[in-house]
Scaffold this motif. Structure first.
Motif, PDB file in Angstrom:
ATOM      1  N   HIS A 109       0.862  -1.177   0.000  1.00 35.77           N
ATOM      2  CA  HIS A 109       0.000   0.000   0.000  1.00 35.77           C
ATOM      3  C   HIS A 109       0.903   1.233   0.000  1.00 35.77           C
ATOM      4  N   ALA A 110       0.275   2.408  -0.077  1.00 35.33           N
ATOM      5  CA  ALA A 110       1.045   3.657  -0.215  1.00 35.33           C
ATOM      6  C   ALA A 110       1.561   4.118   1.137  1.00 35.33           C
ATOM      7  N   ASP A 111       2.422   3.294   1.751  1.00 33.71           N
ATOM      8  CA  ASP A 111       2.903   3.580   3.093  1.00 33.71           C
ATOM      9  C   ASP A 111       3.845   4.778   3.150  1.00 33.71           C
ATOM     10  N   TYR A 112       4.417   5.177   2.023  1.00 34.83           N
ATOM     11  CA  TYR A 112       5.291   6.357   2.017  1.00 34.83           C
ATOM     12  C   TYR A 112       4.502   7.657   1.929  1.00 34.83           C
ATOM     13  N   MET A 113       3.223   7.584   1.573  1.00 35.20           N
ATOM     14  CA  MET A 113       2.405   8.798   1.465  1.00 35.20           C
ATOM     15  C   MET A 113       1.955   9.275   2.838  1.00 35.20           C
ATOM     16  N   LEU A 114       1.618   8.333   3.714  1.00 32.43           N
ATOM     17  CA  LEU A 114       1.110   8.667   5.039  1.00 32.43           C
ATOM     18  C   LEU A 114       1.622   7.612   6.004  1.00 32.43           C
ATOM     19  N   SER A 115       2.409   8.036   6.996  1.00 34.72           N
ATOM     20  CA  SER A 115       3.058   7.066   7.862  1.00 34.72           C
ATOM     21  C   SER A 115       3.536   7.722   9.150  1.00 34.72           C
ATOM     22  N   ALA A 116       4.211   6.928   9.978  1.00 32.26           N
ATOM     23  CA  ALA A 116       4.810   7.445  11.205  1.00 32.26           C
ATOM     24  C   ALA A 116       6.124   8.161  10.941  1.00 32.26           C
ATOM     25  N   ASN A 117       6.543   8.230   9.697  1.00 32.80           N
ATOM     26  CA  ASN A 117       7.690   9.043   9.313  1.00 32.80           C
ATOM     27  C   ASN A 117       7.172  10.467   9.110  1.00 32.80           C
ATOM     28  N   LEU A 118       7.397  11.323  10.091  1.00 31.30           N
ATOM     29  CA  LEU A 118       6.811  12.663  10.080  1.00 31.30           C
ATOM     30  C   LEU A 118       7.279  13.483   8.887  1.00 31.30           C
ATOM     31  N   GLY A 119       8.563  13.418   8.601  1.00 35.93           N
ATOM     32  CA  GLY A 119       9.106  14.218   7.513  1.00 35.93           C
ATOM     33  C   GLY A 119       8.674  13.722   6.154  1.00 35.93           C
ATOM     34  N   ARG A 120       8.671  12.402   5.963  1.00 35.35           N
ATOM     35  CA  ARG A 120       8.270  11.871   4.659  1.00 35.35           C
ATOM     36  C   ARG A 120       6.802  12.160   4.366  1.00 35.35           C
ATOM     37  N   THR A 121       5.958  12.123   5.403  1.00 36.36           N
ATOM     38  CA  THR A 121       4.541  12.433   5.201  1.00 36.36           C
ATOM     39  C   THR A 121       4.374  13.870   4.731  1.00 36.36           C
ATOM     40  N   ILE A 122       5.064  14.807   5.378  1.00 36.65           N
ATOM     41  CA  ILE A 122       4.988  16.207   4.924  1.00 36.65           C
ATOM     42  C   ILE A 122       5.526  16.324   3.506  1.00 36.65           C
ATOM     43  N   GLN A 123       6.654  15.682   3.227  1.00 34.22           N
ATOM     44  CA  GLN A 123       7.218  15.744   1.881  1.00 34.22           C
ATOM     45  C   GLN A 123       6.235  15.205   0.844  1.00 34.22           C
ATOM     46  N   SER A 124       5.564  14.095   1.161  1.00 31.99           N
ATOM     47  CA  SER A 124       4.663  13.461   0.205  1.00 31.99           C
ATOM     48  C   SER A 124       3.444  14.323  -0.081  1.00 31.99           C
ATOM     49  N   VAL A 125       2.847  14.892   0.979  1.00 30.00           N
ATOM     50  CA  VAL A 125       1.693  15.767   0.755  1.00 30.00           C
ATOM     51  C   VAL A 125       2.126  17.035   0.025  1.00 30.00           C
ATOM     52  N   ARG A 126       3.268  17.583   0.406  1.00 25.34           N
ATOM     53  CA  ARG A 126       3.775  18.768  -0.289  1.00 25.34           C
ATOM     54  C   ARG A 126       4.068  18.441  -1.758  1.00 25.34           C
ATOM     55  N   GLN A 127       4.620  17.257  -2.012  1.00 29.09           N
ATOM     56  CA  GLN A 127       4.870  16.852  -3.392  1.00 29.09           C
ATOM     57  C   GLN A 127       3.561  16.760  -4.171  1.00 29.09           C
ATOM     58  N   ALA A 128       2.532  16.198  -3.548  1.00 33.34           N
ATOM     59  CA  ALA A 128       1.228  16.106  -4.208  1.00 33.34           C
ATOM     60  C   ALA A 128       0.682  17.487  -4.545  1.00 33.34           C
ATOM     61  N   VAL A 129       0.866  18.438  -3.629  1.00 38.05           N
ATOM     62  CA  VAL A 129       0.399  19.809  -3.863  1.00 38.05           C
ATOM     63  C   VAL A 129       1.185  20.451  -5.003  1.00 38.05           C
TER      64      VAL A 129
END
Length: 340
Positions: free
Chosen positions: A151-171
């Motif tokens: 599943h898309a575990d890199y999009m939303l996860s307990a990795n705080l920085g990667r989650t922000i990066q992923s949502v920011r990348q989507a934006v």
């Protein structure tokens, strides 16, 4: 009786969605969220950078305004993301276009977390009614999936920085696509976001004046609260809870909180449409209600449709038909809308 059955159906669907999701360690990864922050090692330092990002109007601005690299063929469009990650597949953005034959209106759709297919029926419905539909793949989904991931575990996860990066990348990906659509001649640009996609669509609408209408399905303000309380994100909460509490998580993920941009969403040239589920166990109704109140307190007047269903059962008749008709009226209307 019917609603009890509906609740059980939603619960079964939620259990299926838990497959492959397990506990992981809380990770800061500050440099992913905030470029240049390699030396950040504490939660407090991370939260200071998050506070600064919330106050920085350019945090969701495109780092590059290059229109190079767009390639279209047979109803597909692909282009390079302006954020480079360590997953090569994720660095190319794919979008499916259902062409209406008109440049009057275009709707960009941002799907839900762990979506397994695009919204073909929605795309067909609106493209036949004069609205071109562009379905973009969010980070780590569809063609951008990480090899071997369940599943898309890199999009939303307990990795705080990667989650922000992923949502920011989507934006940023969405804004880059919108700029290309404007350059191609599309005049009226709307966005539609579903569940996690509603956070992306909302952030884009808050920061991009090219968007004239935003429809948010199954949304709320604080992504931190949604993850902490939601049925679909138990594994993430279980990973976070031993080391962080909700108050700190709210601050760490402050840049992803739509409530922090309520004033921007209330701009007079943006119309808002919201579809909520009264029996939602993923995005709790009280979180949605709090966000709606914040929008109205800032002067926004969202057109709100509340349906007596759950998060997943929104996709079932008659609820999806009612949501679709409400969306059609919203996209066809020049007015800012009202509560329904």
């Amino acid at each position: 009786m019917y609603h009890s059955w509906l609740d059980r159906w939603d619960e079964r669907r939620a259990r299926r969605g838990e497959e492959g999701k397990g506990r992981t360690a809380l990770t800061l990864d500050a440099e992913r969220a905030f470029p240049g922050a390699e030396k950040i090692t504490s939660l407090e330092e991370f939260c200071v950078l998050a506070d600064q990002a919330v106050a920085n109007p350019a945090f969701f601005d495109e780092p590059s305004r290059s229109d190079q690299g767009f390639q279209g063929q047979d109803g597909w469009l692909k282009f390079p993301s302006d954020i480079s990650t360590d997953v090569e597949e994720n660095n190319i953005v794919w979008a499916k276009i259902a062409d209406s034959g008109s440049f009057d209106r275009v709707l960009v759709i941002f799907h839900h977390w762990n979506a397994s297919s695009r919204n073909r029926q929605i795309a067909s419905f609106f493209s036949k009614r004069g609205i071109t539909v562009v379905e973009i793949a969010m980070p780590y989904h569809f063609e951008r999936s990480r090899p071997g991931s369940l599943h898309a575990d890199y999009m939303l996860s307990a990795n705080l920085g990667r989650t922000i990066q992923s949502v920011r990348q989507a934006v940023l990906d969405g804004r880059k696509l919108i700029r290309w659509l404007k350059r191609e001649g599309y005049r009226d640009i709307s966005v539609l976001g579903m569940s996690l996609g509603s956070w992306v669509a909302g952030l884009i609408a808050a920061h991009d004046p090219a968007v004239s209408k935003a429809s948010l399905f199954l949304t709320a303000g604080s992504l931190a609260d949604m993850v902490w309380t939601g049925r679909a994100t138990r594994a993430i909460r279980d990973s976070l809870a031993p080391e962080i509490d909700l108050t700190v998580l709210r601050r760490a993920w402050g840049p992803l909180n739509l409530g922090n941009y309520a004033q921007r969403l209330a701009r007079p040239d943006l119309a808002l449409h919201v579809v909520l589920a009264k029996r939602d166990k993923v995005v709790l109704p009280e979180l949605s209600a709090s966000f709606m109140q914040k929008l109205e307190d800032t002067g926004a007047r969202p057109n709100i449709l509340e349906l007596n269903c759950g998060h997943y059962s929104l996709a079932m008749p008659p609820h999806i038909l009612l949501a679709g008709l409400s969306l059609k009226r919203f996209l066809s209307s020049p007015d800012k809308g009202r509560r329904t």
